[in-house]
Design a protein around this motif. Structure first.
Motif, short mmCIF file in Angstrom:
data_model
loop_
_atom_site.label_atom_id
_atom_site.label_comp_id
_atom_site.label_asym_id
_atom_site.label_seq_id
_atom_site.Cartn_x
_atom_site.Cartn_y
_atom_site.Cartn_z
N LYS A 91 5.82 41.24 14.67
CA LYS A 91 6.44 42.35 15.41
C LYS A 91 7.96 42.21 15.43
O LYS A 91 8.65 42.80 16.24
CB LYS A 91 5.87 42.41 16.82
N GLY A 92 8.47 41.35 14.54
CA GLY A 92 9.93 41.23 14.44
C GLY A 92 10.47 40.00 15.13
O GLY A 92 9.73 39.06 15.46
N GLY A 93 11.79 40.03 15.34
CA GLY A 93 12.43 38.88 15.97
C GLY A 93 13.64 39.31 16.76
O GLY A 93 14.22 40.38 16.50
N SER A 94 14.02 38.48 17.71
CA SER A 94 15.19 38.82 18.54
C SER A 94 16.47 38.70 17.72
O SER A 94 16.47 38.12 16.63
CB SER A 94 15.27 37.85 19.72
N ARG A 142 17.27 36.39 14.46
CA ARG A 142 17.76 36.92 13.17
C ARG A 142 19.05 36.21 12.77
O ARG A 142 19.27 35.89 11.62
CB ARG A 142 17.98 38.43 13.27
N SER A 188 4.01 47.15 5.52
CA SER A 188 4.15 48.44 6.21
C SER A 188 5.62 48.82 6.36
O SER A 188 6.50 47.97 6.21
CB SER A 188 3.54 48.32 7.60
N PRO A 189 5.88 50.11 6.67
CA PRO A 189 7.28 50.50 6.94
C PRO A 189 7.90 49.65 8.05
O PRO A 189 9.08 49.32 7.99
CB PRO A 189 7.16 51.96 7.37
N LEU A 190 7.07 49.29 9.05
CA LEU A 190 7.59 48.48 10.17
C LEU A 190 8.05 47.11 9.67
O LEU A 190 9.16 46.67 9.97
CB LEU A 190 6.52 48.33 11.25
N LEU A 206 11.17 47.34 7.69
CA LEU A 206 12.35 47.52 8.57
C LEU A 206 12.77 46.17 9.15
O LEU A 206 13.96 45.81 9.12
CB LEU A 206 12.00 48.49 9.71
N ILE A 207 11.78 45.43 9.65
CA ILE A 207 12.08 44.11 10.23
C ILE A 207 12.72 43.21 9.17
O ILE A 207 13.74 42.55 9.43
CB ILE A 207 10.78 43.47 10.79
N PHE A 261 16.30 44.03 8.53
CA PHE A 261 17.20 43.55 9.59
C PHE A 261 17.42 42.05 9.48
O PHE A 261 18.49 41.55 9.82
CB PHE A 261 16.67 43.94 10.98
#
Lengths: 287, 125
Positions: free
Chosen positions: B60-63, B67, B88-90, B93-94, B97
């Motif tokens: 679900k990404g990272g802070s 990053r 996925s697009p998500l 995106l991650i 970034f």
């Protein structure tokens, strides 16, 4: 999720983009991290805002440090000026005393002292001049570069060992006239000061690069070594040049003026084959 | 083969010589996670720079701090290159970034195919 809920979420996204357009990066969207397109956009905007906010804060901190450093160097330079002037006066007194009963060795020491003191005073004056550059007073106006170059070149034409050529079709640019005069004067006088030929040949040209002009000042001097190329724009880097009586602040001032007006400067040179200083000038009022 | 499981990732070093990190499903990486994971990669690298594959497909990404750490000098002393595996697009995106805004000191690239990522990483062994 129903249409109204999606519309509300999109309204929030638009609101957030509007804030960002006003350089306000403090807003965050309340979003889930899912593969839903609106969530992805919201999450992306949050990350982007976060990064930009961090960079804006970092930039303003750096600007503050820079301003404080400049104030500090100005104060130190200003305070050092007075004792150096006193030393200079004292050296003159000792020299006068020595003239009564001349002592060759003492005169030698006096000359060394004078030289060192003069160099220190030059440095202090350089720091003061550099710190005094005030970009708030800059007035951008249309300038016929050809005319200005001719006017400046005329001042150097008294010297029979100097030949300055200016391209026929120089553009009309948007710049501060005092700043531009300072840049050109510095580049021309440097080319003359460091030249090692019977006739110092200088060519001022311009090239249209689309969004900006490239102005170049080339000479037939001794050139600049690869190692020196990266250093010459630093303060006092050229002070101890054996060929000239350089204060070592000219190119630092030139670079600072050009950077403040969103331009760049670099030098192309090969040893023994002359140098070309190239700086850029924005075409539009982008300063 | 070496294998470790941290709070956020399963980390494997097999005969390929590439360290593979699989971020746990729906995990949001924080700075401490990044530090813990890089510590394991460092141990696996045994003092040498090592290429790393990070599978963020399920993440679900990272802070922001996480990053930034990914692009830090510290990370540059551990990894010779890093391939981020997205789908996925998500996750794309991650991934962007992670590698876009913070410039890393080592080569980085996004991949959707693990074997292509491995082929690229083998150039940095």
């Amino acid at each position: 999720m129903n249409n109204q809920a999606n519309k509300d979420r999109l309204d929030k996204v638009v609101e957030m983009i509007s804030s960002m357009a006003k350089l306000d990066f403090s807003e965050r969207l309340n979003t889930e991290i899912t593969n839903d397109p609106i969530d992805i956009i919201s999450y992306g905007l949050n990350m982007l805002s976060e990064e930009l906010e961090h960079n804006v804060v970092k930039k303003s901190k750096l600007e503050e440090i820079n301003t404080n450093l400049e104030k500090f160097s100005y104060t130190v330079a200003h305070d050092l000026k007075s004792p150096l002037n006193t030393i200079s006066a004292l050296i003159s007194l000792i020299e006068m005393e020595n003239e009564q009963t001349p002592n060759k060795k003492i005169q030698e020491y006096i000359n060394l002292l004078k030289e060192t003191n003069d160099r220190s005073r030059n440095m202090i004056n350089g720091i003061l001049e550099y710190s005094r550059l005030n970009f708030r007073d800059i007035t951008m106006q249309q300038i016929d570069l050809g005319k200005l170059c001719s006017k400046i070149a005329e001042e150097y034409s008294i010297n029979k060992h100097v030949s300055i050529s200016i391209d026929d079709h120089m553009p009309v640019i948007y710049y501060d006239e005092t700043a531009l005069t300072q840049i050109l004067n510095n580049l021309l006088s440097n080319a003359i000061k460091h030249n090692d030929k019977d006739i110092c040949k200088i060519q001022v040209s311009s090239r249209d690069k689309g969004k900006h002009y490239e102005i170049s000042v080339s000479d037939n001097g001794p050139g600049i070594s690869e190692a020196q190329k990266n250093k010459i724009f630093n303060l006092f880097e050229n002070q101890n040049s054996s060929r000239s009586n350089s204060t070592g602040i000219g190119l630092a001032i030139v670079k600072r003026i050009i950077s403040e007006t969103n331009g760049t400067i670099h030098v192309e040179s090969e040893q023994e084959n002359g140098s070309i200083f190239i700086f850029t000038v924005q075409k539009k009022e982008e300063y | 083969m070496l294998k470790a499981t941290t709070k956020s990732e399963t980390i494997i070093l097999d005969s390929s010589g590439v360290v593979k990190c699989y971020v746990h499903k729906d995990y949001f990486l924080e700075l401490d996670d990044a530090k813990e994971n890089l510590e394991v990669v460092k141990r696996f690298g045994n003092g040498k720079l090592i290429p790393v594959l990070v599978d963020i497909k399920e993440s679900k990404g990272g802070s922001k701090e996480c990053r930034a750490y990914f692009a830090s000098e510290e990370a540059g002393k551990i990894q010779s290159a890093c391939a981020l595996l997205v789908s996925s697009p998500l996750s794309r995106l991650i991934g962007n970034f992670f590698i876009g805004l913070n410039k890393t000191k080592f080569p980085t690239k996004l991949f959707t195919d693990e074997s292509e990522a491995m082929d690229w990483l083998k150039n940095f062994l």
